[in-house]
Design a protein around this motif. Structure first.
Motif, PDB file in Angstrom:
ATOM      1  N   ARG A  35      -0.100   0.252   4.122  1.00 13.17           N
ATOM      2  CA  ARG A  35      -0.150   0.458   2.666  1.00 13.17           C
ATOM      3  C   ARG A  35       0.629  -0.582   1.889  1.00 13.17           C
ATOM      4  NH1 ARG A  35       1.580   6.580   2.905  1.00 13.17           N
ATOM      5  NH2 ARG A  35       3.127   5.441   4.091  1.00 13.17           N
ATOM      6  N   TRP A  36       1.801  -0.984   2.393  1.00  8.48           N
ATOM      7  CA  TRP A  36       2.585  -1.982   1.670  1.00  8.48           C
ATOM      8  C   TRP A  36       1.783  -3.267   1.516  1.00  8.48           C
ATOM      9  CZ3 TRP A  36       4.143  -6.925   2.821  1.00  8.48           C
ATOM     10  CH2 TRP A  36       5.059  -7.500   1.950  1.00  8.48           C
ATOM     11  N   ASP A  38      -1.462  -3.777   1.682  1.00  5.19           N
ATOM     12  CA  ASP A  38      -2.617  -3.592   0.795  1.00  5.19           C
ATOM     13  C   ASP A  38      -2.196  -3.529  -0.660  1.00  5.19           C
ATOM     14  OD1 ASP A  38      -4.245  -3.557   3.020  1.00  5.19           O
ATOM     15  OD2 ASP A  38      -4.331  -1.367   3.118  1.00  5.19           O
ATOM     16  N   ARG A  39      -1.073  -2.881  -0.930  1.00  8.58           N
ATOM     17  CA  ARG A  39      -0.598  -2.736  -2.311  1.00  8.58           C
ATOM     18  C   ARG A  39      -0.120  -4.074  -2.872  1.00  8.58           C
ATOM     19  NH1 ARG A  39       2.306   1.486  -1.343  1.00  8.58           N
ATOM     20  NH2 ARG A  39       4.238   0.380  -0.946  1.00  8.58           N
ATOM     21  N   THR A  42      -2.491  -8.351  -4.031  1.00 14.37           N
ATOM     22  CA  THR A  42      -3.233  -8.025  -5.249  1.00 14.37           C
ATOM     23  C   THR A  42      -4.532  -8.798  -5.411  1.00 14.37           C
ATOM     24  OG1 THR A  42      -1.855  -9.570  -6.514  1.00 14.37           O
ATOM     25  CG2 THR A  42      -1.184  -7.251  -6.500  1.00 14.37           C
ATOM     26  N   HIS A  44      -6.417  -9.516  -2.826  1.00 17.96           N
ATOM     27  CA  HIS A  44      -7.233  -9.029  -1.698  1.00 17.96           C
ATOM     28  C   HIS A  44      -7.813 -10.155  -0.838  1.00 17.96           C
ATOM     29  CE1 HIS A  44      -6.743  -5.209  -3.682  1.00 17.96           C
ATOM     30  NE2 HIS A  44      -7.277  -5.717  -4.766  1.00 17.96           N
ATOM     31  N   ALA A  56       5.783  -7.664  -6.853  1.00 22.07           N
ATOM     32  CA  ALA A  56       6.017  -6.299  -6.368  1.00 22.07           C
ATOM     33  C   ALA A  56       7.496  -5.940  -6.451  1.00 22.07           C
ATOM     34  CB  ALA A  56       5.499  -6.154  -4.939  1.00 22.07           C
TER      35      ALA A  56
END
Length: 94
Positions: A35-36, A38-39, A42, A44, A56
């Motif tokens: 998750r980190w 992917d978050r 930005t 992608h 972040a």
């Protein structure tokens, strides 16, 4: 003149000794995967740039700095940890 030997390792502590990532971070989504990643990724593109990490980190700092005075006080830190615990159903932070 500074050289590579003068630059601490990316996960270095104050004494410049390499430090492994603490295992507890993996459960909080704060490791370098899942998750980190992917978050923070930005755009992608499957890679995380220094600029993406900086954004972040600054966003997290801004969320914790409730009164926006440019510092995170012990009370703001405690409030942030409590918010994390609530979002994680009582599992996160100490």
């Amino acid at each position: 003149m500074a050289g590579p030997a003068d630059t601490p390792a990316p996960m270095a502590g104050p004494d410049a000794a390499p430090r492994p990532m603490r295992a507890r971070h993996a459960g909080l989504g704060m490791g370098f995967g899942g998750r980190w990643f992917d978050r923070v990724d930005t755009d992608h593109d499957g890679r995380v740039s220094l600029a993406e990490v900086d954004r972040a980190a600054l966003a997290m700092f801004d969320r914790l700095d409730a009164n926006h005075d440019g510092t995170i006080s012990p009370d703001e830190r405690a409030a942030g940890r409590q918010g994390l615990r609530q979002r994680m159903g009582g599992r996160g932070g100490q």
